[in-house]
Write a protein that holds these residues in place. Structure first.
Motif, short mmCIF file in Angstrom:
data_model
loop_
_atom_site.label_atom_id
_atom_site.label_comp_id
_atom_site.label_asym_id
_atom_site.label_seq_id
_atom_site.Cartn_x
_atom_site.Cartn_y
_atom_site.Cartn_z
N MET A 1 0.84 -1.18 0.00
CA MET A 1 0.00 0.00 0.00
C MET A 1 0.88 1.24 0.00
O MET A 1 1.86 1.32 0.72
N THR A 10 -8.15 1.24 1.03
CA THR A 10 -7.74 -0.09 0.57
C THR A 10 -8.44 -1.17 1.39
O THR A 10 -8.05 -2.33 1.36
N CYS A 11 -9.45 -0.77 2.13
CA CYS A 11 -10.13 -1.67 3.06
C CYS A 11 -11.60 -1.85 2.66
O CYS A 11 -11.95 -2.81 2.00
N GLU A 66 -15.22 0.58 -6.47
CA GLU A 66 -13.80 0.73 -6.77
C GLU A 66 -13.53 2.19 -7.11
O GLU A 66 -14.37 2.87 -7.71
N GLU A 72 -4.46 2.06 -7.71
CA GLU A 72 -4.78 0.65 -7.93
C GLU A 72 -5.24 0.01 -6.62
O GLU A 72 -4.63 0.19 -5.57
N GLY A 73 -6.34 -0.71 -6.68
CA GLY A 73 -6.86 -1.40 -5.51
C GLY A 73 -7.65 -0.53 -4.55
O GLY A 73 -8.06 -0.99 -3.49
N CYS A 74 -7.86 0.74 -4.90
CA CYS A 74 -8.61 1.61 -4.00
C CYS A 74 -10.10 1.32 -4.08
O CYS A 74 -10.65 1.05 -5.15
#
Length: 123
Positions: A1, A10-11, A66, A72-74
């Motif tokens: 992260m 990111t959770c 998203e 990325e991945g947020c």
């Protein structure tokens, strides 16, 4: 992260664990901010509304989405500025936050993360 991305982005597990119920007066049609199409009135509960997706198991609030424009991945609330009072009041790094992260097998937030981000989490 990335150290520049808030841990909440990111959770998103609070949005996949809790029923989100609030006053119908928070709905846009009643002068509030929560878009009507994302919630429903709770039968038999008087003036209560609930975010769609939080009334059943597995829980997943329909506003959780998203957020690739943040990284990325947020992941996060698609109506963050319009979210209901229970979501505004859910405390970052609280017992509920830590407990839910553990339930979803996410690592505990470090003291450094909590200290760094605690002030921005209240905004």
């Amino acid at each position: 992260m990335s150290p520049d991305i808030h841990p909440c982005l990111t959770c998103g597990v609070c949005c996949q664990n809790y029923r989100v119920e609030f006053s119908v007066y928070e709905l846009q049609s009643m002068g509030g901010t929560v878009p009507d199409h994302l919630a429903h009135e709770v039968p038999g509960k008087g003036n209560r509304a609930r975010m769609n997706g939080t009334e059943k198991h597995p829980v997943r609030c329909v506003a959780l989405t998203e957020l690739p424009h943040l990284g990325e991945g947020c992941i996060g609330c698609g109506i963050y500025e319009q979210r209901s009072r229970p979501c505004r009041d859910f405390p970052f790094a609280s017992y509920g936050c830590h407990d839910t992260r553990a339930k979803f097998s996410l690592p505990q937030l470090s003291d450094e993360e909590v200290e760094r981000w605690a002030e921005t989490a209240t905004a």
